[in-house]
Design an enzyme around this catalytic site. Structure first.
Site, PDB file in Angstrom:
ATOM      1  N   LYS A 111      80.428  70.728  82.540  1.00  0.00           N
ATOM      2  CA  LYS A 111      79.568  71.207  81.291  1.00  0.00           C
ATOM      3  C   LYS A 111      80.327  71.781  80.124  1.00  0.00           C
ATOM      4  O   LYS A 111      79.892  71.294  79.341  1.00  0.00           O
ATOM      5  CB  LYS A 111      78.382  72.185  81.832  1.00  0.00           C
ATOM      6  CG  LYS A 111      77.603  71.536  82.818  1.00  0.00           C
ATOM      7  CD  LYS A 111      76.634  72.634  83.246  1.00  0.00           C
ATOM      8  CE  LYS A 111      75.783  72.148  84.344  1.00  0.00           C
ATOM      9  NZ  LYS A 111      74.900  73.294  84.855  1.00  0.00           N
ATOM     10  N   HIS A 126      92.541  77.406  59.764  1.00  0.00           N
ATOM     11  CA  HIS A 126      91.759  78.477  60.663  1.00  0.00           C
ATOM     12  C   HIS A 126      90.552  79.102  59.809  1.00  0.00           C
ATOM     13  O   HIS A 126      91.096  79.758  58.796  1.00  0.00           O
ATOM     14  CB  HIS A 126      92.855  79.093  61.363  1.00  0.00           C
ATOM     15  CG  HIS A 126      92.286  80.134  62.444  1.00  0.00           C
ATOM     16  ND1 HIS A 126      92.129  81.484  62.447  1.00  0.00           N
ATOM     17  CD2 HIS A 126      91.366  79.701  63.626  1.00  0.00           C
ATOM     18  CE1 HIS A 126      91.607  81.855  63.379  1.00  0.00           C
ATOM     19  NE2 HIS A 126      91.157  80.802  64.248  1.00  0.00           N
ATOM     20  N   GLY A 183      74.641  89.026  69.463  1.00  0.00           N
ATOM     21  CA  GLY A 183      75.019  89.674  68.203  1.00  0.00           C
ATOM     22  C   GLY A 183      74.601  91.119  68.134  1.00  0.00           C
ATOM     23  O   GLY A 183      75.075  92.048  67.062  1.00  0.00           O
ATOM     24  N   SER A 233      90.001  73.282  67.515  1.00  0.00           N
ATOM     25  CA  SER A 233      91.202  74.367  67.895  1.00  0.00           C
ATOM     26  C   SER A 233      92.343  73.743  68.568  1.00  0.00           C
ATOM     27  O   SER A 233      92.267  72.489  68.869  1.00  0.00           O
ATOM     28  CB  SER A 233      91.033  75.679  68.506  1.00  0.00           C
ATOM     29  OG  SER A 233      90.622  75.472  69.822  1.00  0.00           O
ATOM     30  N   ASP A 276      78.242  83.280  69.200  1.00  0.00           N
ATOM     31  CA  ASP A 276      79.606  82.811  68.849  1.00  0.00           C
ATOM     32  C   ASP A 276      80.453  82.600  69.978  1.00  0.00           C
ATOM     33  O   ASP A 276      80.739  83.819  70.769  1.00  0.00           O
ATOM     34  CB  ASP A 276      80.321  83.565  67.913  1.00  0.00           C
ATOM     35  CG  ASP A 276      81.453  82.801  67.234  1.00  0.00           C
ATOM     36  OD1 ASP A 276      82.077  81.978  67.903  1.00  0.00           O
ATOM     37  OD2 ASP A 276      82.139  83.420  66.248  1.00  0.00           O
ATOM     38  N   MET A 277      80.683  81.452  70.710  1.00  0.00           N
ATOM     39  CA  MET A 277      81.431  81.428  71.928  1.00  0.00           C
ATOM     40  C   MET A 277      82.633  80.422  71.865  1.00  0.00           C
ATOM     41  O   MET A 277      82.340  79.303  70.948  1.00  0.00           O
ATOM     42  CB  MET A 277      80.558  81.173  73.004  1.00  0.00           C
ATOM     43  CG  MET A 277      80.047  79.675  73.178  1.00  0.00           C
ATOM     44  SD  MET A 277      79.227  79.225  74.588  1.00  0.00           S
ATOM     45  CE  MET A 277      79.649  77.519  74.740  1.00  0.00           C
ATOM     46  N   ALA A 278      83.586  80.526  72.754  1.00  0.00           N
ATOM     47  CA  ALA A 278      84.491  79.423  72.847  1.00  0.00           C
ATOM     48  C   ALA A 278      83.973  78.708  74.178  1.00  0.00           C
ATOM     49  O   ALA A 278      83.057  79.057  74.982  1.00  0.00           O
ATOM     50  CB  ALA A 278      85.794  80.184  73.206  1.00  0.00           C
TER      51      ALA A 278
END
Length: 350
Positions: free
Chosen positions: A224, A116, A306, A140, A174-176
């Site tokens: 999407k 990780h 950010g 992940s 930064d995104m999931a």
């Protein structure tokens, strides 16, 4: 409890060294965990140390990895991490990508057989601080259903990009690719609260509001988000020859085995395109124009990606330090490597 940056970083580093990790690897891992925690990303901060320490102690993270670099072309290569601590390998791979991009204009660097790597925005920010633009994505645990499915196949599969500006600002996104992470599900369980119906599904693929009935997470924006999950897995898994899709190893099920994860970073030198100074000037203009835009009711301001994270960091230090829950501080200061703070069946998302 509030801790100074140095104290929090030192406690995390010492705990991982205690578990068996090399000091330099623990130092870099603690630095990135601190970077995450001070920006308000507590789910990717100090709370992870207990898990890493257990995996280190049980041999699931290689203590002395044989990290190898294979240059596959003028602008491409793969760094094999030998299941070493992901933070160290990803940092070294990003440094290599920066070097190649500065020399050739673009770099595409894969990281194979790693553990990780935490908040991947750290690695794109590394590039932006060097005047470069970058995007990275990684695999992940399988914990999200594909669009129209009932069984988990992909993970939260995050994406990050970053770019420099002409001033001291850095755009970091930064995104999931899921609507929410497992950590949010756990929070609602502990509170005895319901979740929104678009967060997750049960064993039949039906939306649920009871967090105890959650079987899998859902992709953002339906089809999407599903497509983005696949894209991440193709570029950071299939393309690198590591386990992919539902074959990606679980974060918690067997801490004695390496995870063999993959990550990809693409770095570009703006000088080879519109020119470095023009690019940075345009990025500053973008941030200014967004900030000056009329905000929707209840939002106050439009922030660039950010910006709020840096505001949270600055506010933390202005108010006396980084907030860390007392129980976690007690663990970091104690002698135990692992104390079962979390039931591993109630996993966090990568």
């Amino acid at each position: 409890m509030k801790l100074s940056r140095d104290e929090l970083k030192g406690l995390m580093k010492n705990k991982m060294v205690q578990a068996g990790l090399r000091e330099d690897h623990a130092e870099q891992t603690a630095e990135i965990l601190t970077w995450s925690h001070e920006r308000g990303y507590a789910s990717h901060g100090a709370v992870r140390v207990e898990y890493y320490s257990e995996r280190i102690a049980k041999g699931g993270i290689t203590h002395e990895p044989n990290i190898t670099w294979t240059q596959t072309g003028p602008c491409s290569g793969i760094m094999d991490g030998d299941n070493g601590i992901g933070y160290w390998v990803a940092t070294k791979a990003t440094e290599k990508a920066i070097e190649i991009a500065k020399e050739n204009g673009v770099a595409i660097v894969g990281m194979a057989n790693i553990s990780h790597t935490g908040s991947i925005g750290y690695y794109t920010e590394m590039c932006a601080k060097e005047g470069l633009a970058a995007i990275t994505f990684c695999q992940s645990d399988p914990m999200a259903v594909p669009y129209g499915g009932t069984e988990p196949y992909y993970g939260t599969n995050p994406i990050s990009f970053a770019a420099p500006t002409a001033d001291d600002r850095t755009v970091v996104f930064d995104m999931a690719t899921t609507v929410q992470a497992w950590g949010k599900i756990l929070d609602k369980r502990s509170q005895g609260a319901e979740i929104p119906s678009d967060w997750a599904v049960d064993v039949n693929g039906e939306p649920v509001t009871d967090p105890h009935k959650v079987n899998a997470l859902t992709p953002i924006a339906g089809a999407k988000g599903y497509g983005l999950m696949m894209m991440v897995d193709v570029f950071s898994g299939v393309l690198l020859g590591v386990p992919f899709g539902k074959h990606v190893s679980s974060m918690y099920h067997d801490c004695s085995k390496g995870r063999e994860l993959g990550q990809m970073i693409i770095v570009m030198d703006p000088e080879r395109f519109c020119g470095a100074e023009q690019f940075k000037k345009n990025m500053s203009q973008t941030c200014d124009e967004l900030g000056e835009m009329k905000a929707a009711p209840g939002y106050g301001k439009v922030y660039y990606p950010g910006e709020r994270a840096v505001m949270r960091r600055d506010k933390a230090y202005a108010s006396g330090g980084i907030e860390v829950v007392d129980e976690l501080v007690e663990y970091l200061r104690g002698d135990a490597v692992h104390f079962d703070r979390y039931d591993h069946k109630n996993r966090f998302a990568d």
